[in-house]
Design a protein around this motif. Structure first.
Motif, PDB file in Angstrom:
ATOM      1  N   LEU A  88      33.245  -9.656  15.329  1.00  0.00           N
ATOM      2  CA  LEU A  88      32.391 -10.747  15.781  1.00  0.00           C
ATOM      3  C   LEU A  88      31.180 -10.922  14.884  1.00  0.00           C
ATOM      4  O   LEU A  88      30.661  -9.946  14.325  1.00  0.00           O
ATOM      5  CB  LEU A  88      31.908 -10.466  17.208  1.00  0.00           C
ATOM      6  CG  LEU A  88      32.957 -10.519  18.288  1.00  0.00           C
ATOM      7  CD1 LEU A  88      32.372 -10.031  19.598  1.00  0.00           C
ATOM      8  CD2 LEU A  88      33.477 -11.939  18.453  1.00  0.00           C
ATOM      9  N   LYS A  92      26.971 -13.023  18.384  1.00  0.00           N
ATOM     10  CA  LYS A  92      27.860 -12.983  19.546  1.00  0.00           C
ATOM     11  C   LYS A  92      28.126 -11.567  20.049  1.00  0.00           C
ATOM     12  O   LYS A  92      28.757 -11.381  21.081  1.00  0.00           O
ATOM     13  CB  LYS A  92      29.186 -13.658  19.199  1.00  0.00           C
ATOM     14  CG  LYS A  92      29.023 -15.136  18.937  1.00  0.00           C
ATOM     15  CD  LYS A  92      30.338 -15.804  18.745  1.00  0.00           C
ATOM     16  CE  LYS A  92      30.121 -17.299  18.519  1.00  0.00           C
ATOM     17  NZ  LYS A  92      31.378 -18.012  18.501  1.00  0.00           N
ATOM     18  N   ASP A  95      26.665 -10.629  23.660  1.00  0.00           N
ATOM     19  CA  ASP A  95      27.448 -11.205  24.756  1.00  0.00           C
ATOM     20  C   ASP A  95      28.768 -10.457  24.935  1.00  0.00           C
ATOM     21  O   ASP A  95      29.221 -10.248  26.058  1.00  0.00           O
ATOM     22  CB  ASP A  95      27.738 -12.680  24.491  1.00  0.00           C
ATOM     23  CG  ASP A  95      26.500 -13.553  24.639  1.00  0.00           C
ATOM     24  OD1 ASP A  95      25.574 -13.141  25.360  1.00  0.00           O
ATOM     25  OD2 ASP A  95      26.473 -14.639  24.034  1.00  0.00           O
TER      26      ASP A  95
END
Length: 167
Positions: A88, A92, A95
């Motif tokens: 990722l 991000k 999250d």
């Protein structure tokens, strides 16, 4: 030979702390704030690894929240968490960790259904509340109709009484 290489040869099933690969700027509101190095993160402490400032897990598993990593490790495994974070972009990752921790906690509470069980319960609760709201709205409508009928009857009898007095 780097620490990660030594770790792979001496402990083949253990996961070492892998450094960040910064491919995007850290200006996102979800990226961890730069802080002074506070010692081993919860992940490295649990895995009994040496932790440094470039640890990919440190920003998301602080040393004061050990169960956050322990539960995620039980469900996903440390290597899968590291792989997911590496795939990722930086903004991000927070999250993703939050989602993994939530899923892990749900899976530990309910090993069969996990998050799906929670979602199912919430859907049922929403449907029950919708039905209850519809019933309350129907009762309100009935009461308003009864009130209008009583007002109409009262005005009819009042009009007849006043007309009979004047005739």
């Amino acid at each position: 030979m780097e620490y990660a290489d030594i770790d792979k040869t001496t402990r083949p099933f253990a996961v070492s702390c892998i450094p960040f690969s910064s491919s995007s700027p850290s200006s996102s509101r979800f990226s961890p704030p730069p802080t002074a190095f506070q010692g081993p993160c919860a992940a490295c402490r649990f895995l009994r690894r040496r932790c440094n400032e470039s640890c990919i897990l440190a920003p998301y598993f602080p040393p004061n929240e050990p169960f956050k990593f322990i539960n995620a490790h039980k469900v996903f495994g440390a290597s899968n968490i590291v792989k997911a974070l590496q795939e990722l972009p930086q903004p991000k990752r927070a999250d993703a960790v939050s989602s993994m921790v939530y899923e892990a906690n749900a899976r530990i509470r309910d090993p069969v259904y996990g998050c799906a069980g929670t979602i199912s319960q919430l859907h049922k609760q929403v449907n029950d509340l919708k039905a209850e709201l519809a019933m309350a709205q129907a009762e309100l409508c009935i009461m308003q109709c009864q009130q209008q009928q009583q007002n109409a009857n009262a005005s009819f009898f009042l009009d007849r009484y006043l007309v009979s007095d004047y005739c």
